[in-house]
Design a protein around this motif. Structure first.
Motif, PDB file in Angstrom:
ATOM      1  N   LEU A 241      -9.553   6.123  -4.193  1.00  0.00           N
ATOM      2  CA  LEU A 241      -8.194   6.119  -4.964  1.00  0.00           C
ATOM      3  C   LEU A 241      -7.374   7.277  -4.494  1.00  0.00           C
ATOM      4  O   LEU A 241      -7.952   8.433  -4.048  1.00  0.00           O
ATOM      5  CB  LEU A 241      -8.406   6.114  -6.492  1.00  0.00           C
ATOM      6  N   THR A 242      -6.203   7.305  -4.470  1.00  0.00           N
ATOM      7  CA  THR A 242      -5.438   8.389  -3.864  1.00  0.00           C
ATOM      8  C   THR A 242      -5.484   9.155  -5.095  1.00  0.00           C
ATOM      9  O   THR A 242      -5.634   9.088  -6.441  1.00  0.00           O
ATOM     10  CB  THR A 242      -3.838   7.976  -3.632  1.00  0.00           C
ATOM     11  N   VAL A 269       6.071   5.538  -5.871  1.00  0.00           N
ATOM     12  CA  VAL A 269       7.052   4.936  -4.967  1.00  0.00           C
ATOM     13  C   VAL A 269       6.631   3.553  -4.455  1.00  0.00           C
ATOM     14  O   VAL A 269       5.527   3.255  -4.695  1.00  0.00           O
ATOM     15  CB  VAL A 269       7.144   5.843  -3.421  1.00  0.00           C
ATOM     16  N   THR A 270       7.266   2.825  -3.890  1.00  0.00           N
ATOM     17  CA  THR A 270       6.860   1.487  -3.524  1.00  0.00           C
ATOM     18  C   THR A 270       5.780   1.457  -2.569  1.00  0.00           C
ATOM     19  O   THR A 270       5.865   2.399  -1.502  1.00  0.00           O
ATOM     20  CB  THR A 270       8.106   0.822  -2.919  1.00  0.00           C
ATOM     21  N   SER A 272       2.660   2.670  -3.304  1.00  0.00           N
ATOM     22  CA  SER A 272       1.902   3.670  -3.776  1.00  0.00           C
ATOM     23  C   SER A 272       0.513   3.269  -4.395  1.00  0.00           C
ATOM     24  O   SER A 272      -0.206   4.082  -4.647  1.00  0.00           O
ATOM     25  CB  SER A 272       2.446   4.747  -4.708  1.00  0.00           C
ATOM     26  N   THR A 275      -0.423  -1.379  -8.759  1.00  0.00           N
ATOM     27  CA  THR A 275      -1.193  -2.548  -9.056  1.00  0.00           C
ATOM     28  C   THR A 275      -2.795  -2.291  -9.218  1.00  0.00           C
ATOM     29  O   THR A 275      -3.434  -2.403 -10.201  1.00  0.00           O
ATOM     30  CB  THR A 275      -1.106  -3.679  -8.096  1.00  0.00           C
ATOM     31  N   GLU A 276      -3.324  -1.391  -8.191  1.00  0.00           N
ATOM     32  CA  GLU A 276      -4.709  -1.032  -8.299  1.00  0.00           C
ATOM     33  C   GLU A 276      -4.902  -0.031  -9.800  1.00  0.00           C
ATOM     34  O   GLU A 276      -5.967  -0.335 -10.190  1.00  0.00           O
ATOM     35  CB  GLU A 276      -4.976  -0.095  -6.903  1.00  0.00           C
TER      36      GLU A 276
HETATM   37  P1  ADP Z   1       2.912  -0.822  -5.546  1.00  0.00           P
HETATM   38  O1  ADP Z   1       2.890  -1.816  -6.581  1.00  0.00           O
HETATM   39  O2  ADP Z   1       2.992   0.618  -6.054  1.00  0.00           O
HETATM   40  O3  ADP Z   1       4.294  -1.130  -4.580  1.00  0.00           O
HETATM   41  P2  ADP Z   1       0.542  -1.976  -4.242  1.00  0.00           P
HETATM   42  O4  ADP Z   1      -0.044  -2.004  -5.471  1.00  0.00           O
HETATM   43  O5  ADP Z   1       1.331  -3.311  -3.784  1.00  0.00           O
HETATM   44  O6  ADP Z   1       1.924  -0.824  -4.290  1.00  0.00           O
HETATM   45  O7  ADP Z   1      -0.114  -1.451  -3.248  1.00  0.00           O
HETATM   46  C1  ADP Z   1       0.142  -1.358  -1.828  1.00  0.00           C
HETATM   47  C2  ADP Z   1      -0.916  -1.632  -0.817  1.00  0.00           C
HETATM   48  O8  ADP Z   1      -1.875  -0.592  -0.956  1.00  0.00           O
HETATM   49  C3  ADP Z   1      -1.530  -2.808  -1.135  1.00  0.00           C
HETATM   50  O9  ADP Z   1      -1.856  -3.654   0.020  1.00  0.00           O
HETATM   51  C4  ADP Z   1      -3.150  -2.267  -1.662  1.00  0.00           C
HETATM   52  O10 ADP Z   1      -4.269  -3.204  -1.721  1.00  0.00           O
HETATM   53  C5  ADP Z   1      -3.265  -0.846  -1.123  1.00  0.00           C
HETATM   54  N1  ADP Z   1      -3.972   0.242  -1.917  1.00  0.00           N
HETATM   55  C6  ADP Z   1      -3.770   0.572  -3.353  1.00  0.00           C
HETATM   56  N2  ADP Z   1      -4.568   1.466  -3.444  1.00  0.00           N
HETATM   57  C7  ADP Z   1      -5.122   1.589  -2.426  1.00  0.00           C
HETATM   58  C8  ADP Z   1      -6.154   2.918  -2.009  1.00  0.00           C
HETATM   59  N3  ADP Z   1      -6.418   3.831  -3.009  1.00  0.00           N
HETATM   60  N4  ADP Z   1      -6.697   3.059  -0.606  1.00  0.00           N
HETATM   61  C9  ADP Z   1      -6.149   2.206   0.285  1.00  0.00           C
HETATM   62  N5  ADP Z   1      -5.517   1.017  -0.067  1.00  0.00           N
HETATM   63  C10 ADP Z   1      -4.697   0.951  -1.341  1.00  0.00           C
END
Ligand code: ADP
Ligand code: ZN
Ligand code: ZN
Length: 796
Positions: A241-242, A269-270, A272, A275-276
């Motif tokens: 995770l970030t 930010v968009t 980022s 969803t995860e």
């Molecule tokens: P947001 O909803 O904030 O715009 P998303 O959830 O769509 O962002 O995530 C953007 C992309 O980053 C997705 O393809 C997701 O699978 C990927 N992603 C999310 N978290 C991680 C992580 N910790 N490491 C690598 N990729 C990630």
């Protein structure tokens, strides 16, 4: 609480152990804002529970009711002090068992009071889909409940029995061999078997006779099989995770432990990885045996979003969106009620589905205005969810890249109405993905240098580079508030609808002017067509103003080589059930493509190959007569810009505008939200607008203007008296204010005149009960309808 007045002794019924019930009678009248007390006959005791649908007598007629509380004595039910038990009528029958969320009682009361809406209307939100339930009288004189009539469907599931381990099909029985092979990975439905191998039924029957396989019938949940080839519709947990994601999850984890109903704003930010964060938080909630509800704006309830949740939580995800058929909707509802689904993803109404033991609510894109319902009860999903978490003691997570002014100010204060609000920032994208470069194309300069094309030089060149490198681009055509229309070039008149005061929208392909308020269609052609004439001065010179998506599509097709796919997404091209999904799949599969669309493309799309985002004209979004117009414009630009550079290639965003100095444009260009929010906050504070105050819009409609004016005048005076009486202690500067009454911006719609007044009140001031009392004092009037919109967004 009131009671119906027929002596219980006359009815001669024996009472049950829990003898009294509080019942909301299903008659949607504003006056019926309290539940009624009824007695429970012992014959009904076994079936009685909170949440039941019951038959009661109300006045002289039978009515449906919903049980919201039970008690042994009448006095134990709230609001019954002045009632005598002997005057309480019995419940006549239990018509349906409980099928609602556990929160339906307290939340429907709260909504009814907060939004000045009939209690029955609020309760109905919690009922199974398929229309308002009705009472039907049978031939024997008894009543029953009429339910939405979509039959359940069942499916047959084939699985191997333990005997299969020792079974060896004969050498010639290839079908049986195939069947055993197919089932070795787990049970399969007969429908799927027949799709995979044409007609397996003989083999299934043969092996069933031998006791090697078994066939079970079970309820099939329609609405679960939306498949997509979109690669981004999967979400396996990332390896790491970030830092932002960890911080957000820590905050949510603490809120889960505290059980205090905290609100966490995930300000990321968009791209980022919000969803995860939701997925990981939900995993935690599920592990505690609880359920979770995720709200997503209708427009982004795409196969892509849903796929991400299904790929993590499998069959336990139920989905609610407007494209479901009646049967699918009912099945998804039942799936939740039965406990088969523990995660719900849906538009705002998903809040009311029958999840038991709710442990988390997530609202994605919390700033979206579609969370506010436009018809009664005019609730805002964010406020209802906050109340649910306050009552239930579990956290509310709000996610967005562009928080609403309301949420920002609550987080700054640290609390709102006794609930804790906090903000976690996720300023970075995971991995190497970086925020795109923003280029502002100043159309004033383009225009003065003689360019007349839809595409400025920078946007034209960037599109050509995308083509050269075989990448993908997204082009936004923001039509909100700017659909094509006709204008008389001699007198400047814009044709409006005969029944409404709305300007008509011009539809090029059908040569019609259409009214988007009432749907009226007028045939007309712009100049130089013969027979076109200005409705006011008769001039033939009716010019078409504004630009349709189709026109931009034509310009793109003319400009780009043939092997570049141009995919147009707007209200017209996405009409069919799966059209939206099909167009996105087409874009996903293409090798080099441009996706052109209205604001529906700005949300949530995650295509790593998109390296260019263009905004055809940003300005229409800025110049709407509404104090939230700039906030909306900023959200839209930031969201659409966020579609670029989600993969390893850096992204570029080109914004075409005549107003390069506008704070909205400057904030997006500099990736610095504060340029906009600070400007906006000062403006709103000066003008005394939300989030610093609350606005309640009271709208009166009727066929006769004089009657509407007389009624609204009386109502406004009554409200004014109520305000004066309750705020005498407040200092002058904090006193509530009434603006109006005056005619609405849209003065007439569907042949009805519209007048309104707006009440400005300080935060935390109970304006609802004052309006409610004024309405009951004035009473209703034939031919006049009143709508009350607390925390109104639409003031037109
Ligand atoms: P947001 O909803 O904030 O715009 P998303 O959830 O769509 O962002 O995530 C953007 C992309 O980053 C997705 O393809 C997701 O699978 C990927 N992603 C999310 N978290 C991680 C992580 N910790 N490491 C690598 N990729 C990630
Ligand atoms: Zn004219
Ligand atoms: Zn009309």
């Amino acid at each position: 609480m009131a009671a119906e007045t027929s002596p219980l002794d006359d009815a001669g019924v024996a009472l049950a152990p829990a003898s009294f019930a509080s019942v909301i009678v299903d008659i949607p009248a504003r006056a019926l804002s309290e539940p009624f007390a009824y007695a429970i006959p012992s014959s009904l005791a076994d079936d009685m529970a909170v949440g039941c649908t019951v038959l009661v007598a109300f006045g002289h007629r039978p009515a449906l009711g919903y049980v919201v509380a039970l008690a042994d004595t009448l006095a134990a039910l709230p609001g019954t002090e002045s009632l005598e038990a002997s005057r309480v009528r019995p419940i006549d029958a239990v018509l349906a068992p409980p099928s609602c969320s556990d929160l339906f009682g307290p939340i429907s009361f709260w909504m009814s009071r907060e939004y000045v809406a009939p209690l029955a209307e609020c309760v109905r939100l919690f009922l199974p889909p398929g229309g308002t339930p009705r009472l039907l009288k049978g031939e024997d004189g008894s009543y029953r409940l009429e339910r939405a009539a979509t039959p359940e469907v069942h499916e047959r599931v084939v699985s191997l029995t333990p005997a299969a381990a020792d079974f060896e099909p004969s050498a010639r029985a290839t079908r049986q061999r195939q069947l055993i092979e197919a089932l070795s990975y787990g049970p399969v439905t007969t429908r799927e078997l027949n799709l995979l191998y044409t007609d397996m039924s003989a083999a299934v029957r043969a092996l069933e006779r031998k006791g090697v396989v078994r066939v079970d019938e079970r309820r099939a949940w329609r609405g679960c099989d939306e498949d997509t080839t979109l690669s981004s519709a999967r979400a396996s947990a990332p390896r790491q995770l970030t830092a932002g994601q960890r911080a957000a999850l820590d905050a949510i984890g603490r809120a889960l432990d505290d059980n205090a109903g905290d609100v966490i704003l995930v300000d990321g930010v968009t791209g980022s990885g919000k969803t995860e964060v939701y997925l990981a938080a939900i995993e935690r909630v599920l592990a505690q045996g609880k359920s979770a509800c995720v709200l997503v704006p209708e427009i982004s309830l795409t196969a892509q979003t849903v796929g991400r949740f299904r790929s993590r939580f499998g069959a336990s995800v139920a989905v609610f969106h407007s494209r479901l058929s009646a049967g699918e909707r009912l099945d998804q509802w039942d799936m939740v009620r039965s406990g088969a689904a523990r995660v719900v993803v849906g538009a705002r109404s998903a809040l009311f589905c029958p999840l038991s033991n709710l442990g988390l609510i997530v609202i994605d894109e919390e700033h979206e205005q579609s969370y506010k319902q436009g018809s009664s009860p005019r609730y805002h999903a964010r406020e209802v969810a906050a109340q649910m978490t306050r009552v239930g003691g579990f956290p509310l997570v709000l996610g967005t890249a562009t928080p609403s002014a309301e949420s920002l100010s609550r987080c700054r204060a640290g609390e709102y109405l006794g609930q804790r609000w906090s903000r976690v920032e996720m300023p970075e994208r995971p991995g190497h993905a970086t925020l795109p470069t923003i280029i502002v194309a100043d159309l004033r300069r383009e225009f003065s240098s003689g360019a007349r094309s839809i595409f400025s030089r920078p946007l034209h060149d960037a599109l050509m580079e995308v083509v050269e490198r075989r990448e993908k681009a997204v082009l936004l055509h923001n039509r909100r508030g700017f659909a094509p229309f006709l204008m008389c070039r001699e007198c400047g008149c814009v044709p409006t609808c005969k029944h409404c005061s709305t300007a008509l929208t011009y539809h090029e392909r059908t040569h019609t002017l259409e009214c988007h308020t009432c749907g009226a269609v007028y045939h007309v052609r712009p100049y130089p067509a013969p027979g076109s004439a200005c409705p006011k001065c008769g001039s033939r010179y009716l010019a078409k103003m504004g630009m349709g998506t189709q026109q931009i599509e034509d310009a793109l097709l003319a400009m780009l080589p043939d092997d570049v796919a141009v995919i147009r997404m707007d209200a017209d091209s996405t009409r069919g059930k799966d059209a939206h999904k099909r167009l996105l799949e087409e874009f996903d599969a293409a090798d080099c493509a441009v996706l052109l669309g209205t604001q529906m493309i700005a949300k949530g799309l995650d295509f790593p190959e998109v390296t260019l985002v263009g905004v055809v004209l940003a300005d229409y979004a800025l110049k709407m007569p509404d104090f939230r117009a700039q906030e909306r414009a900023y959200d839209l630009l930031e969201q659409v810009a966020g579609r670029a550079g989600r993969g390893k290639d850096p992204g570029r965003v080109i914004i075409q505008t005549y107003l390069p100095d506008d704070p909205v444009i400057r904030a997006v260009a500099a990736h610095d939200r504060s340029i906009f929010t600070e400007h906006d906050a000062v403006q709103r504070l000066d003008a005394c607008y939300p989030p610093y105050v609350r606005l309640t819009n009271v709208l009166v409609r009727g066929a006769r203007a004089d009657r509407v004016q007389a009624y609204i005048g009386a109502l406004a005076r009554r409200v004014g008296e109520g305000l004066d009486a309750s705020c005498a202690a407040l200092p002058e500067s904090e006193r509530p204010q009434i603006l109006g009454p005056t005619a609405c911006v849209i003065e007439r719609a569907k042949d009805r005149f519209r007048h309104h007044f707006i009440i400005k009140t300080p935060l935390g001031f109970d304006v609802s009960s004052i309006v409610s009392r004024a309405l009951s004092d004035i009473g209703s009037q034939q031919g006049i309808s009143v709508s009350v919109d607390v925390d109104a967004y639409d003031l037109m």
